[in-house]
Design an enzyme around this catalytic site. Sequence first.
Site, short mmCIF file in Angstrom:
data_model
loop_
_atom_site.label_atom_id
_atom_site.label_comp_id
_atom_site.label_asym_id
_atom_site.label_seq_id
_atom_site.Cartn_x
_atom_site.Cartn_y
_atom_site.Cartn_z
N HIS A 44 0.82 -1.21 0.00
CA HIS A 44 0.00 0.00 0.00
C HIS A 44 0.85 1.27 0.00
O HIS A 44 0.49 2.27 -0.61
CB HIS A 44 -0.91 -0.02 1.23
CG HIS A 44 -2.00 1.01 1.20
ND1 HIS A 44 -3.10 0.90 0.38
CD2 HIS A 44 -2.16 2.17 1.88
CE1 HIS A 44 -3.89 1.94 0.57
NE2 HIS A 44 -3.34 2.73 1.46
N TYR A 47 4.40 0.53 -3.13
CA TYR A 47 4.13 0.25 -4.55
C TYR A 47 5.19 -0.70 -5.13
O TYR A 47 5.59 -0.57 -6.28
CB TYR A 47 4.07 1.56 -5.36
CG TYR A 47 2.90 2.45 -5.02
CD1 TYR A 47 1.74 2.42 -5.78
CD2 TYR A 47 2.94 3.30 -3.93
CE1 TYR A 47 0.65 3.23 -5.46
CE2 TYR A 47 1.85 4.09 -3.59
CZ TYR A 47 0.71 4.06 -4.36
OH TYR A 47 -0.36 4.85 -4.04
N HIS A 90 -10.35 2.68 -0.21
CA HIS A 90 -10.49 2.28 1.19
C HIS A 90 -11.32 1.00 1.22
O HIS A 90 -12.36 0.91 1.87
CB HIS A 90 -11.14 3.40 2.03
CG HIS A 90 -10.39 3.65 3.30
ND1 HIS A 90 -11.01 3.83 4.52
CD2 HIS A 90 -9.06 3.73 3.55
CE1 HIS A 90 -10.10 4.02 5.46
NE2 HIS A 90 -8.91 3.97 4.89
N HIS A 92 -10.55 -2.56 1.92
CA HIS A 92 -10.57 -3.54 3.00
C HIS A 92 -11.30 -3.01 4.24
O HIS A 92 -12.16 -3.71 4.80
CB HIS A 92 -9.14 -3.98 3.35
CG HIS A 92 -8.53 -4.90 2.35
ND1 HIS A 92 -8.54 -4.64 1.01
CD2 HIS A 92 -7.88 -6.09 2.50
CE1 HIS A 92 -7.93 -5.64 0.37
NE2 HIS A 92 -7.52 -6.52 1.25
N ARG A 111 -8.19 15.21 3.09
CA ARG A 111 -6.95 15.73 3.69
C ARG A 111 -5.82 15.80 2.67
O ARG A 111 -5.02 16.73 2.67
CB ARG A 111 -6.53 14.89 4.89
CG ARG A 111 -7.35 15.14 6.12
CD ARG A 111 -6.69 14.59 7.38
NE ARG A 111 -6.39 13.17 7.29
CZ ARG A 111 -7.28 12.19 7.48
NH1 ARG A 111 -8.54 12.49 7.74
NH2 ARG A 111 -6.93 10.93 7.40
N ASP A 112 -5.76 14.80 1.78
CA ASP A 112 -4.74 14.82 0.72
C ASP A 112 -4.84 16.11 -0.10
O ASP A 112 -3.84 16.65 -0.56
CB ASP A 112 -4.91 13.62 -0.23
CG ASP A 112 -4.32 12.34 0.35
OD1 ASP A 112 -3.47 12.44 1.25
OD2 ASP A 112 -4.71 11.25 -0.10
N ASP A 263 -0.31 15.03 5.24
CA ASP A 263 -1.40 14.34 5.92
C ASP A 263 -0.87 13.07 6.56
O ASP A 263 -0.02 12.39 5.99
CB ASP A 263 -2.47 14.02 4.86
CG ASP A 263 -3.39 12.90 5.27
OD1 ASP A 263 -3.81 12.88 6.43
OD2 ASP A 263 -3.68 12.05 4.41
N GLU A 307 -3.18 4.85 12.97
CA GLU A 307 -3.77 5.58 11.84
C GLU A 307 -5.00 6.36 12.29
O GLU A 307 -5.98 6.50 11.56
CB GLU A 307 -4.10 4.62 10.70
CG GLU A 307 -2.85 4.08 10.02
CD GLU A 307 -3.13 3.24 8.79
OE1 GLU A 307 -4.26 3.26 8.28
OE2 GLU A 307 -2.20 2.54 8.34
N GLN A 309 -7.40 9.32 12.79
CA GLN A 309 -7.72 10.25 11.70
C GLN A 309 -7.53 11.71 12.11
O GLN A 309 -7.25 12.02 13.27
CB GLN A 309 -9.17 10.02 11.28
CG GLN A 309 -9.41 8.63 10.70
CD GLN A 309 -8.72 8.43 9.37
OE1 GLN A 309 -9.12 8.95 8.35
NE2 GLN A 309 -7.64 7.67 9.38
N ASN A 527 -3.53 5.73 -7.11
CA ASN A 527 -3.41 4.81 -6.00
C ASN A 527 -3.51 3.39 -6.58
O ASN A 527 -4.25 3.17 -7.52
CB ASN A 527 -4.55 5.11 -5.02
CG ASN A 527 -4.78 4.03 -3.98
OD1 ASN A 527 -5.86 3.46 -3.90
ND2 ASN A 527 -3.80 3.74 -3.19
#
Length: 729
Positions: A44, A47, A90, A92, A111-112, A263, A307, A309, A527
């Site tokens: 993730h 890459y 998003h 999984h 946020r990105d 972020d 993680e 938020q 992504n």
Amino acid sequence: MLVSEKIAIEHGLKADEFKKICKLLKRTPNLTELGIFSAMWNEHCSYKSSRLHLKKLPTKGKKVIQGPGENAGVIDIEDGDAIVFKIESHNHPSFIEPYQGAATGVGGIMRDVFTMGARPIANLNSIHFGSTQHKKTKNLLRGVVHGIGGYGNCMGVPTIAGQTSFDRSYNGNILVNAMTLGLVKKNKIFYSKAAGLNKPVIYVGSKTGRDGIHGASMASASFDDKIEEKKPTVQVGDPFTEKLLLEACLELMAGDSIIAIQDMGAAGLTSSSIEMASKGNLGVEINLNKVPCRETKMTPYEIMLSESQERMLIVLENGKEELAKKIFDKWNLDFAVIGKTTDTKNIELFFDKELVAKIPVNTLVENSPLYDRKWKKSKLPKKIKLDKKKINNLKIKDTLKKILSSPNVCSKEWIWQQYDHTVMGDTIQKPGGDAGVVRVHGSDKAVAATVDSSATYCWAHPLTGGKQVVCETWRNLISVGAKPVAITNCLNFGSPEKEENMGEFVECVQGIGEACKYLEYPVVSGNVSFYNQTKEIGIKPTPSIGGVGLIKDYKKMITMDLKNTGNVVLVLGKTEGHIDQSLFARIILNENNGPPPEVNLFNEKNNGETLLNLIEKNYIKSAHDVSLGGIITAISKMCIKGNKGIDLKIPKSLINEIEYFFAEDQGRYLIEVSSDNLNDVIKILDKNSVHYDHIGKIIDKEMIINQKTKVTIDELKSYNTNWLKDYMV
């Protein structure tokens, strides 16, 4: 505590990757260091199976300000304005916990965008669920839709377009892809590259908790029977805090305090600090005791891998700490100076006055694994032999009813009615059309956006499918009068360790690249989401493409609803009668084999640019691209939207009416033209060598097909609008 190979494997690393880590460090890592490597080296974040192929995509263009490699891509829309946009998966988390998984997907992508200084102006989504007969599908759909709406609506950002599909290949692994567009002045774009020595590193936003630990690693693994145990790795979102964070960040960005901002997304504090240091070729030192935590006795391992938020990491100019703190205090957000930039080129973590981790940044980024995985090339399937007798015996009205009420064609109004699509007051084309459109506030410009995928075509022949999905977004933008500028992509596939899946990925990327290059429609962000499978069963290859285009004068925007009786309807592009892999073949003939329709990039570009020229000359009253379900499905939707009928007549053709109406040949549009302008339009089409068919005239209240079959507009509406509403009761 030093770790073993067994513990490394439990963290998702391979045995040889653990050996490589020990070799790079010249020692065995401790648990915190191993956690950091497992986060940065998972699929993730690194890459590692895809970046070899992604490098081949065209990423530059006249309008491209920032391509892949940043939080999001940036394009120039003139007058000093720019659009920042990206799509992310998003998947999984949304399967495990649909509401929070979808909600935090929306929060993360926003946020990105605002990390780069842009105020979000529009959200889109591409969501894919299993068979409508599957026991989990309805609840997953309900939870995801509520999660997307719950977060986006609270943030006050309109959801303007999207796509929803159903296919049994998603029974064990749904897809939730979220896309956001933001508006920024070109001279106020912020980047994530750290710069300068001894600059304060600032933590802002929410406190850190234990939610989301191993979220990135979980996104890089297949599902198994213990899926319910993974719920603790799903993050919990708070859109009200994110709204405060957005306003606080934009207020700070109005000045000159920020050197870099990132972020805290996948892998949280780990990835944000390391990526900033790597881009700036610097080191970073962090005192973990200073990280605001909402739970007691959190360990360095947990703090680095959380993680949680609504958090950001900022490198500030020296002396700006108090000014920045006042802003974040005003918005009731945590603010802490947690470290500084260094010249060591290491990430150094301190906890209780002890050095608990020390890793060279380049071992985590530049030296991360890069795999040239084996892959299997796909052959173009042989065409199916159609049962002409069966086709000739079909009643067109019954066939149309089945297609219009099928899950993948029916109206998705039940979904988008739950999203606020008009907040901010600049939405000028709502969901349900070819593309969503928002006006650039206070100007005549508008930005159009669409998101598309075609797993069926990509599964049949990945190279062709990759080209087709890019062209579909191109046509959707052109259909509303927008000049396509660039795309973002979210590439959803099964395990890259299986040669068939890796082949699907490689060839889809090749197809995407060929189409983008020919259409001058570059990829600026994206992504990759691998391991979308349960046990050994993977999804169909599903590249989701988000397209963005510019309308220089929003008053020239086109909609798909038929306008006036007496106007003429033309089909641009040639209809050869391609039935293989069509919705008609799957639903009516129960046939799933054969090749997808051929994609002719010359025709796509020529037909699209010619239509834009006609729109510019004010000749087009309505337009809609022809895709899933063919011409008659597309014209039915135009009739429903405009509450108008049409007298349809098939042109003289070598194919029968069923094949003509339901074929899914590419590169086609339906356009409405007034009789007064028809000759001028035909001259332009002839001059540009665009094939067209004259197929009908607009009438009131009913569709008449070849002078023999009649369907009222009310019947069309009932076929198309009731299925999903009834299903979700």
